[in-house]
Design an enzyme around this catalytic site. Structure first.
Site, PDB file in Angstrom:
ATOM      1  N   CYS A 134       0.832  -1.208   0.000  1.00 54.82           N
ATOM      2  CA  CYS A 134       0.000   0.000   0.000  1.00 54.82           C
ATOM      3  C   CYS A 134       0.867   1.258   0.000  1.00 54.82           C
ATOM      4  O   CYS A 134       1.427   1.626   1.031  1.00 54.82           O
ATOM      5  CB  CYS A 134      -0.914  -0.033   1.222  1.00 54.82           C
ATOM      6  SG  CYS A 134      -1.854   1.478   1.453  1.00 54.82           S
ATOM      7  N   CYS A 137      -0.311   4.054   2.249  1.00 50.32           N
ATOM      8  CA  CYS A 137       0.028   3.863   3.664  1.00 50.32           C
ATOM      9  C   CYS A 137       1.508   4.129   3.917  1.00 50.32           C
ATOM     10  O   CYS A 137       1.865   4.753   4.904  1.00 50.32           O
ATOM     11  CB  CYS A 137      -0.249   2.426   4.114  1.00 50.32           C
ATOM     12  SG  CYS A 137      -1.780   1.716   3.533  1.00 50.32           S
ATOM     13  N   ASP A 138       2.366   3.631   3.047  1.00 49.00           N
ATOM     14  CA  ASP A 138       3.797   3.559   3.389  1.00 49.00           C
ATOM     15  C   ASP A 138       4.711   4.426   2.525  1.00 49.00           C
ATOM     16  O   ASP A 138       5.909   4.519   2.802  1.00 49.00           O
ATOM     17  CB  ASP A 138       4.265   2.092   3.270  1.00 49.00           C
ATOM     18  CG  ASP A 138       3.509   1.179   4.227  1.00 49.00           C
ATOM     19  OD1 ASP A 138       3.129   1.659   5.313  1.00 49.00           O
ATOM     20  OD2 ASP A 138       3.287   0.010   3.894  1.00 49.00           O
TER      21      ASP A 138
END
Ligand code: NAP
Length: 306
Positions: A134, A137-138
């Site tokens: 993701c 997300c990261d």
């Protein structure tokens, strides 16, 4: 005979636990069967910086622990087990785990989706340490670094484009010489100077002990291998909804996602769905939580309580 519950929730990610919170607060005493990954996909990520309410960010597992504690505070009960079979043909609905049977007047399916994996040894070992599923997300952890994205679909190109905000260089590794992604995303990716492509190539090994240090990439046409210097590997080769046990009872689309009929209700009256198990478009923790809330309100209405 087991007690007939008002409502049983399958899955304990953001959707399932939000539904549990609302239904617990409505005094419906919900039972949540968590499945194999209590907390859902956020348990596999590190810092979450896009969940509102946490200006400094919060670790995925910590966030999900808060979700769980909040639902439990109002009386939601969690069962750490996996559902092996359901019977939605008769009422009350029956839900089977390895050792128990549960009965319910209403069910919310919030079993989520799982990112497809490459199946490499290093993929699991280095997850959260350079391997990610993701970019939203990261991605921010890769400021000034070099990263690779595997896949040739819309997700892979969206991830690659998003990653150019942080990384110096993004290499898209695709197993064929043509992308599956939509023309507009292709156009954007081709014209982005930070993005380059490795065609007809697959990742066969992930290098590094504590974090990703490089990838061994094989050219599928000639079998030649090379090491690609990279600190991040984003796998974007699609998701699979966790719906196998519902097949034949709940209407699924051609990719296996649950089809909603009226609000969050499925084709079976009294069975609802929330989160990534039906939504392959947004796939965010915050949207899944929103869907969980919607399903809970629909259940209350269905049970005549609203
Ligand atoms: P997808 O369209 O199924 O693409 C998966 C990609 O991964 C394909 O290029 C496939 O290669 C590759 N792949 C699959 N298994 C692989 C493996 N084991 N090793 C290496 N490569 C592998 O999945 P997606 O990109 O996640 O998209 C899913 C759906 O959501 C699509 O309908 C998409 O249009 C939609 N979506 C839309 C948007 C948007 O509209 N902005 C954004 C994201 C997703 P091949 O091409 O060779 O099969």
């Amino acid at each position: 005979m087991p007690d007939v519950r008002k409502v049983v929730i399958l899955g304990a990610g953001p959707a399932g636990l939000t539904a549990a919170l609302y239904l617990a607060r409505a005094s419906l005493n919900p039972l949540v069967i968590t499945g194999d990954l209590p907390g859902g996909q956020l348990m596999l990520t590190s810092m979450v910086e896009n969940f509102p309410g946490f200006p400094e960010g919060i670790l995925g597992p910590e966030l999900m622990d808060l979700f769980k504690r909040q639902a439990e505070r109002f009386g939601a009960q969690l069962v750490y087990d996996r559902v092996s079979k359901v019977d939605f043909r008769r009422r009350p609905f029956k839900i089977y785990t390895e050792g128990s049977v549960f009965e319910a007047e209403a069910v919310i399916i919030a079993t989520g989706a799982s990112a497809r994996r490459l199946g490499l040894e290093g993929e699991k070992r280095l997850m959260g340490r350079g391997v990610s599923f993701c970019a939203t997300c990261d991605g921010a952890f890769f400021k000034g670094k070099e990263v690779a994205v595997v896949g040739g679909g819309d997700s892979a190109l969206e991830e690659a484009l998003f990653l150019t905000k942080f990384a110096n260089k993004v290499t898209v590794i695709h197993r064929r010489d043509r992308l599956r992604a939509s023309p507009i995303l292709q156009q954007r990716a081709f014209s982005n100077l930070k993005i380059s492509f490795k065609w007809n190539s697959v990742v066969v090994d992930i290098l590094g002990e504590k974090s990703v240090e490089g990838l061994v990439v094989e050219d599928v046409k000639n079998g030649l291998k090379e090491v690609l210097n990279t600190q991040g590997l984003f796998v974007a080769i699609g998701h699979e909804p966790n719906t196998e046990i519902f097949r034949g009872q709940i209407e699924l689309d051609e990719k296996g996602y649950i089809m909603l009929k009226k609000g969050s209700m499925t084709n079976v009256e009294g069975v609802f769905a929330a989160g990534d198990v039906h939504d392959h478009r947004y796939r965010q923790a915050i949207t899944a939580a929103g869907f969980g809330c919607m399903a809970a309100l629909d259940v209350e209405r269905y049970l005549g309580l609203r």
